[in-house]
Design an enzyme around this catalytic site. Structure first.
Site, PDB file in Angstrom:
ATOM      1  N   CYS A  73      -0.929   6.181   9.721  1.00  0.00           N
ATOM      2  CA  CYS A  73       0.240   5.531  10.312  1.00  0.00           C
ATOM      3  C   CYS A  73      -0.151   4.276  11.070  1.00  0.00           C
ATOM      4  O   CYS A  73      -1.089   4.285  11.857  1.00  0.00           O
ATOM      5  CB  CYS A  73       0.905   6.482  11.291  1.00  0.00           C
ATOM      6  SG  CYS A  73       1.670   7.829  10.450  1.00  0.00           S
ATOM      7  N   CYS A 111       3.634   8.792   0.774  1.00  0.00           N
ATOM      8  CA  CYS A 111       4.235   7.963   1.815  1.00  0.00           C
ATOM      9  C   CYS A 111       4.458   6.587   1.189  1.00  0.00           C
ATOM     10  O   CYS A 111       3.494   5.853   0.927  1.00  0.00           O
ATOM     11  CB  CYS A 111       3.268   7.898   2.996  1.00  0.00           C
ATOM     12  SG  CYS A 111       3.825   6.805   4.286  1.00  0.00           S
ATOM     13  N   CYS A 169       7.117  -6.301   7.420  1.00  0.00           N
ATOM     14  CA  CYS A 169       8.211  -5.701   8.175  1.00  0.00           C
ATOM     15  C   CYS A 169       8.662  -6.676   9.257  1.00  0.00           C
ATOM     16  O   CYS A 169       7.837  -7.340   9.883  1.00  0.00           O
ATOM     17  CB  CYS A 169       7.765  -4.383   8.811  1.00  0.00           C
ATOM     18  SG  CYS A 169       9.101  -3.551   9.696  1.00  0.00           S
ATOM     19  N   CYS A 223       6.699  -3.916  15.535  1.00  0.00           N
ATOM     20  CA  CYS A 223       6.226  -2.956  16.543  1.00  0.00           C
ATOM     21  C   CYS A 223       4.800  -3.351  16.937  1.00  0.00           C
ATOM     22  O   CYS A 223       3.978  -3.678  16.076  1.00  0.00           O
ATOM     23  CB  CYS A 223       6.271  -1.532  15.995  1.00  0.00           C
ATOM     24  SG  CYS A 223       7.920  -1.017  15.520  1.00  0.00           S
ATOM     25  N   GLY A 235       7.182  -1.269   6.106  1.00  0.00           N
ATOM     26  CA  GLY A 235       8.590  -1.672   6.123  1.00  0.00           C
ATOM     27  C   GLY A 235       9.503  -0.691   6.822  1.00  0.00           C
ATOM     28  O   GLY A 235       9.123   0.445   7.116  1.00  0.00           O
ATOM     29  N   GLU A 236      10.713  -1.162   7.096  1.00  0.00           N
ATOM     30  CA  GLU A 236      11.752  -0.325   7.726  1.00  0.00           C
ATOM     31  C   GLU A 236      12.769   0.032   6.640  1.00  0.00           C
ATOM     32  O   GLU A 236      13.559  -0.810   6.203  1.00  0.00           O
ATOM     33  CB  GLU A 236      12.411  -1.109   8.873  1.00  0.00           C
ATOM     34  CG  GLU A 236      13.718  -0.548   9.372  1.00  0.00           C
ATOM     35  CD  GLU A 236      13.659   0.919   9.818  1.00  0.00           C
ATOM     36  OE1 GLU A 236      12.847   1.261  10.664  1.00  0.00           O
ATOM     37  OE2 GLU A 236      14.470   1.720   9.287  1.00  0.00           O
ATOM     38  N   SER A 243      12.265   7.620   7.360  1.00  0.00           N
ATOM     39  CA  SER A 243      11.831   7.450   8.759  1.00  0.00           C
ATOM     40  C   SER A 243      12.269   6.068   9.240  1.00  0.00           C
ATOM     41  O   SER A 243      11.994   5.065   8.592  1.00  0.00           O
ATOM     42  CB  SER A 243      10.309   7.566   8.807  1.00  0.00           C
ATOM     43  OG  SER A 243       9.863   7.250  10.099  1.00  0.00           O
ATOM     44  N   GLU A 271       0.841  -1.188   0.000  1.00  0.00           N
ATOM     45  CA  GLU A 271       0.000   0.000   0.000  1.00  0.00           C
ATOM     46  C   GLU A 271       0.882   1.245   0.000  1.00  0.00           C
ATOM     47  O   GLU A 271       1.975   1.249   0.568  1.00  0.00           O
ATOM     48  CB  GLU A 271      -0.918  -0.019   1.223  1.00  0.00           C
ATOM     49  CG  GLU A 271      -1.909  -1.166   1.118  1.00  0.00           C
ATOM     50  CD  GLU A 271      -2.934  -1.211   2.241  1.00  0.00           C
ATOM     51  OE1 GLU A 271      -4.097  -1.493   1.950  1.00  0.00           O
ATOM     52  OE2 GLU A 271      -2.579  -0.958   3.402  1.00  0.00           O
ATOM     53  N   HIS A 305       8.073   7.115  20.002  1.00  0.00           N
ATOM     54  CA  HIS A 305       6.833   6.490  20.520  1.00  0.00           C
ATOM     55  C   HIS A 305       6.846   6.093  21.998  1.00  0.00           C
ATOM     56  O   HIS A 305       5.778   5.900  22.581  1.00  0.00           O
ATOM     57  CB  HIS A 305       6.422   5.278  19.681  1.00  0.00           C
ATOM     58  CG  HIS A 305       6.256   5.581  18.226  1.00  0.00           C
ATOM     59  ND1 HIS A 305       5.665   6.743  17.768  1.00  0.00           N
ATOM     60  CD2 HIS A 305       6.623   4.896  17.106  1.00  0.00           C
ATOM     61  CE1 HIS A 305       5.677   6.745  16.440  1.00  0.00           C
ATOM     62  NE2 HIS A 305       6.255   5.651  16.016  1.00  0.00           N
ATOM     63  N   CYS A 329       1.534  -1.759  15.303  1.00  0.00           N
ATOM     64  CA  CYS A 329       1.538  -1.517  13.855  1.00  0.00           C
ATOM     65  C   CYS A 329       0.988  -2.719  13.079  1.00  0.00           C
ATOM     66  O   CYS A 329       1.439  -3.852  13.272  1.00  0.00           O
ATOM     67  CB  CYS A 329       2.970  -1.204  13.421  1.00  0.00           C
ATOM     68  SG  CYS A 329       3.171  -1.143  11.645  1.00  0.00           S
ATOM     69  N   SER A 337      11.171   7.315  14.725  1.00  0.00           N
ATOM     70  CA  SER A 337       9.979   6.980  15.516  1.00  0.00           C
ATOM     71  C   SER A 337      10.421   6.684  16.944  1.00  0.00           C
ATOM     72  O   SER A 337      11.143   5.711  17.175  1.00  0.00           O
ATOM     73  CB  SER A 337       9.309   5.733  14.934  1.00  0.00           C
ATOM     74  OG  SER A 337       8.914   5.979  13.619  1.00  0.00           O
ATOM     75  N   ASN A 343      -4.105   5.976  15.390  1.00  0.00           N
ATOM     76  CA  ASN A 343      -5.287   5.630  14.611  1.00  0.00           C
ATOM     77  C   ASN A 343      -5.769   4.258  15.070  1.00  0.00           C
ATOM     78  O   ASN A 343      -5.016   3.295  15.014  1.00  0.00           O
ATOM     79  CB  ASN A 343      -4.936   5.600  13.125  1.00  0.00           C
ATOM     80  CG  ASN A 343      -4.565   6.987  12.645  1.00  0.00           C
ATOM     81  OD1 ASN A 343      -5.380   7.886  12.609  1.00  0.00           O
ATOM     82  ND2 ASN A 343      -3.289   7.171  12.330  1.00  0.00           N
TER      83      ASN A 343
END
Ligand code: SF4
Length: 332
Positions: free
Chosen positions: A324, A95, A102, A106, A152-153, A184, A81, A209, A109, A207, A283
């Protein structure tokens, strides 16, 4: 879409012809070779038999009309996506995803819950921007910024990510300036160190968090490999070497990291640094919920009172699961 193939297909053609063909793809943004009317009929036929312009995609639009999400099916059947955010100030930011799934897992996520399947190639990253440039062309607009914050990272697919940036920076492709790109990371210190050495002035976002190791390790397992001290040592080094401001992303999650204790810890981390905090309201997913607006305000007021530079990230596309932490496709 393998853009290197173009030179191979046209290896016996004069260089101006190759440039002309590329102009049709990246500047005129054609979707069918029949639109390339200034090419000969034979060349159009050759290109359509050897280089398909088709990108298999499924589009969703948010209710507010400021976010478009594309579900792209890759040549091997995996799906990713990618999201276009239309800002009020006229910027059109894509984005992009950098991996299918990934590996970092996390806890908050949706992508992390998928696990890791494979890295995207540089071409597959460029293709996401190309798709949105085709869409925006119909409105007389274009992509102005690219952030590597999708699935992904990016630091774990460093070479392809950097190659895609170099490619899109080329004036014969999209001509996007280096500062229009932001990578990021969830805290891959070795990636930050590579970026420090990169001659292009690419922006860095990290990130955070969670402002203490205990909570961060629970939310972001990468913290076991590189804890906050090691991460901030790398951030300091990046700032010292590049003199560029770093964006620290902090997603407020209900009853997890939204108290004044965490606000105070975050303030300490950001204190006296060339950085600013990007506050994001979580979200909703089936795992966690966003805090109430009163709690968000209390957190923001604390930062403001202590003169910590921060902004609120405008919310995009939560109704189409494009925000996100919500991106998650990998079907094969
Ligand atoms: S937040 Fe980023 S790094 Fe963490 S699991 Fe999701 S995609 Fe991977």
């Amino acid at each position: 879409m393998d853009f290197k193939k173009i030179d191979k297909i046209l290896e016996t053609a004069p260089s101006f012809r190759r440039a002309q063909v590329k102009r049709f793809i990246f500047k005129n943004l054609i979707e069918d070779w029949e639109e390339a009317t200034s090419l000969s009929k034979d060349l159009r036929a050759l290109m359509s038999s050897k280089f398909s312009l088709n990108i298999e995609h499924q589009r969703s639009e948010s209710k507010e009309n400021n976010t478009t999400k594309e579900l792209i099916t890759l040549e091997d059947g995996f799906q990713i996506e990618t999201v276009l955010m239309r800002h009020e100030d006229g910027r059109n930011t894509v984005c992009v995803s950098s991996q299918v799934g990934c590996a970092l897992g996390c806890d908050f996520c949706a992508t992390g819950k998928l696990g890791f399947f494979r890295n995207l190639t540089a071409n597959e990253i460029v293709m996401q921007v190309l798709l949105f440039n085709r869409l925006l062309k119909k409105e007389g607009k274009q992509v102005t910024n690219v952030v590597y914050m999708g699935m992904g990272e990016p630091m774990l697919n460093y070479e392809n990510v950097i190659n895609s940036i170099h490619f899109m920076n080329n004036k014969d492709v999209f001509g996007l300036g280096a500062r229009k790109f932001s990578i990021s990371t969830a805290g891959v210190v070795e990636g930050i160190k590579k970026l420090i050495k990169e001659p292009m002035e690419i922006n860095l976002a990290v990130s955070i968090h969670a402002p203490n190791d205990k909570l961060r390790t629970a939310l972001m397992p990468i913290n076991k490999k590189w804890n906050l001290k090691q991460l901030f040592t790398a951030i300091d080094e990046y700032i010292a070497k590049t003199n560029r401001r770093v964006m620290l992303e902090y997603t407020l999650i209900k009853n997890v990291n939204d108290s004044l204790i965490e606000a105070a810890q975050l303030k300490e981390l950001a204190r006296n640094k060339l950085c600013f905090i990007n506050l994001i309201t979580y979200n909703k997913t089936k795992f966690y919920a966003p805090p109430s607006s009163a709690v968000v305000k209390r957190f923001a007021d604390y930062l403001e009172k202590h003169r910590v530079a921060f902004t609120f990230r405008q919310r995009f596309g939560h109704d189409i699961a494009a925000a996100c932490g919500q991106l998650a496709r990998k079907k094969k």
